[in-house]
Design an enzyme around this catalytic site. Structure first.
Site, mmCIF file in Angstrom:
data_model
loop_
_atom_site.group_PDB
_atom_site.id
_atom_site.type_symbol
_atom_site.label_atom_id
_atom_site.label_comp_id
_atom_site.label_asym_id
_atom_site.label_seq_id
_atom_site.Cartn_x
_atom_site.Cartn_y
_atom_site.Cartn_z
ATOM 1 N N ARG A 264 0.839 -1.199 0.000
ATOM 2 C CA ARG A 264 0.000 0.000 0.000
ATOM 3 C C ARG A 264 0.872 1.246 0.000
ATOM 4 O O ARG A 264 1.875 1.308 0.707
ATOM 5 C CB ARG A 264 -0.916 0.015 1.233
ATOM 6 N N ARG A 279 2.843 1.352 10.265
ATOM 7 C CA ARG A 279 2.266 1.667 8.950
ATOM 8 C C ARG A 279 3.365 1.576 7.907
ATOM 9 O O ARG A 279 4.185 2.470 7.760
ATOM 10 C CB ARG A 279 1.649 3.073 8.972
ATOM 11 N N GLU A 351 -5.445 -0.603 15.948
ATOM 12 C CA GLU A 351 -6.068 -1.612 15.092
ATOM 13 C C GLU A 351 -5.063 -2.673 14.647
ATOM 14 O O GLU A 351 -3.951 -2.354 14.213
ATOM 15 C CB GLU A 351 -6.659 -0.943 13.850
ATOM 16 N N SER A 354 -9.518 -5.847 10.973
ATOM 17 C CA SER A 354 -10.877 -5.395 10.683
ATOM 18 C C SER A 354 -11.643 -6.579 10.106
ATOM 19 O O SER A 354 -11.153 -7.251 9.194
ATOM 20 C CB SER A 354 -10.888 -4.246 9.669
ATOM 21 N N ARG A 393 1.993 -6.030 12.900
ATOM 22 C CA ARG A 393 1.452 -5.391 14.098
ATOM 23 C C ARG A 393 1.394 -6.379 15.262
ATOM 24 O O ARG A 393 1.520 -5.972 16.422
ATOM 25 C CB ARG A 393 0.083 -4.783 13.799
#
Length: 427
Positions: A264, A279, A351, A354, A393
């Site tokens: 990404r 990130r 987070e 999800s 993460r």
């Protein structure tokens, strides 16, 4: 993609639902465009019917020896053909405009979703585990990793630029162990079929799950007229396994899991989480996807959330479950739970997964259907996806929650078999 019949019948109701998630649907403009499409389609159908009658009349006139009438009718048929050709072009242009608009419309939130403008409107559902208490200065994962010689941000930046990290020795093995542990859990205990998908996908594939055209700026793509895209998540290839297909009811639910790198650009996140591995442009993730009967969507969503939670429970990581409000929902999601893991250095939950129920939104874009028992016509399936979980993460959370006073890191029992029985990582 939303149901076009619903948009035609109740655009005001759709606009009201979409407004809750911050999307403005110009109902007047939509009605005008839809009215034009309908008028063009009706005119085309009338002309096609007339051409059929005129062609029949030509034959009858010729059979009767009336060449003048035959010539007149033939001339009319040619005029109809020319008008139809122009009308069909106009109709396709209108349809293309409508389709492009619909591709940019997000999913409608489920009525049970809490209403809110942004993440501040999210609702905490539950907390599991207690954040650890330390009697020594807490370090973040960057300082811990560098002290142990397992995390090298400078090397990552030298090789590829910012937002890349090199894992060394025990760090690389820890990342591999986490991925393997997650895959074994989901395949052996939760019944997912392991998939090793391509890491490149066509634009139509990303369009099917909703990444395109909405999020094109966040994707890495090859050059050319028909580019390939590096997948931003394994959700893309896994869900598209059902593209343009009709499953039998007995084949549902279908459960897939993949452990892949994800890519990404993180467009719009400049200045956010620039330190460490929170990130990254490239990261590993174990992704869960389910394709289910429409009646089973809500229950499957809850069950899938439990499958992701089990990872965190066995890794002995404190976390909470949050339901996203309307203003924070992802583009394709009808309802979403976020799993947020506790990070001691930030003194905050962040987070790590999800889990989303997309209803028939993705299925309509992909043409993914099933054949209901006792019914003639196929119906759209429901799709769900969720991280099970983000490997990087999880590594960050393990380092920070498992840190010891001497700089070593405790390894949770569930992970020790994957690390040769090691109970800790030390320098």
């Amino acid at each position: 993609m939303l149901d076009s019949h619903l948009l035609r019948e109740d655009p005001e109701g759709v606009a009201e639902a979409l407004a809750k998630r911050g999307y403005t649907l110009d109902v007047a403009a939509w009605r005008a465009l839809e009215s034009r499409r309908k008028e063009q389609q009706t005119r085309m159908e009338d002309l096609q019917a007339e051409r059929k009658q005129v062609s029949k009349a030509v034959g009858e006139a010729k059979k009767a020896g009336d060449e003048a009438t035959a010539a007149e009718r033939k001339q009319r048929a040619e005029a109809i053909g020319s008008e139809l050709e122009e009308l069909e072009k106009a109709f396709q242009a209108t349809k293309t405009e409508l389709d492009a608009w619909m591709l940019e419309m997000p999913n409608i939130p489920d009525p049970g979703v809490p209403v809110g403008e942004d993440e501040t409107g999210n609702v905490e559902v539950r907390r599991v585990g207690e954040p650890p208490a330390f009697d020594f200065p807490v370090q973040d994962h960057v300082d811990l990793g560098q002290g142990l010689g397992i995390l090298d941000s400078e090397a990552g930046a030298s090789l590829a630029g910012s937002r890349f990290t090199v894992l060394r020795g025990a760090g690389a093995r820890l990342s591999r162990a986490l991925g393997q542990f997650m895959m074994d859990l989901q395949t052996d205990e939760h019944g997912y079929t392991e998939i090793a998908p391509p890491l490149l996908a066509r634009g139509t594939t990303l369009e099917g799950t909703g990444q395109l055209p909405k999020f094109g700026e966040d994707l890495f793509a090859t050059e050319g007229e028909d580019p390939f895209y590096l997948i931003p998540t394994a959700e893309v290839p896994l869900t598209n396994l059902h593209r343009d297909s009709i499953a039998e009811t007995a084949d549902l639910p279908a459960r897939y899991v993949a452990w892949t790198p994800c890519f990404r650009r993180e467009a719009g996140s400049y200045g956010k989480d620039t330190r460490g591995m929170i990130r990254q442009h490239q990261f590993d993730k174990v992704e869960l996807v389910q394709v289910v009967h429409p009646d089973d969507g809500p229950v499957a969503w809850e069950v899938m959330c439990g499958h992701a939670e089990e990872v965190l429970k066995r890794l002995e990581l404190p976390y909470r479950v949050v339901e996203l409000c309307t203003g924070d929902l992802g583009f394709a999601a009808r309802r979403t739970y976020d799993l947020e893991v506790w990070l001691p250095a930030q003194e905050a939950y962040r987070e790590i997964s999800s889990v989303s129920w997309c209803h028939d939104f993705q299925a309509r874009r992909m043409g993914a259907r099933f054949r209901p028992e006792g019914e003639k016509r196929p119906r759209l399936v429901h799709t769900l996806n969720g991280s099970g979980v983000a490997v990087g993460r999880a590594l960050v959370a393990l380092l920070e929650n498992g840190q010891q006073a001497d700089g070593s890191v405790r390894v949770p029992e569930a992970l020790r078999p994957y690390l040769g029985g090691r109970a800790s990582i030390s320098g």
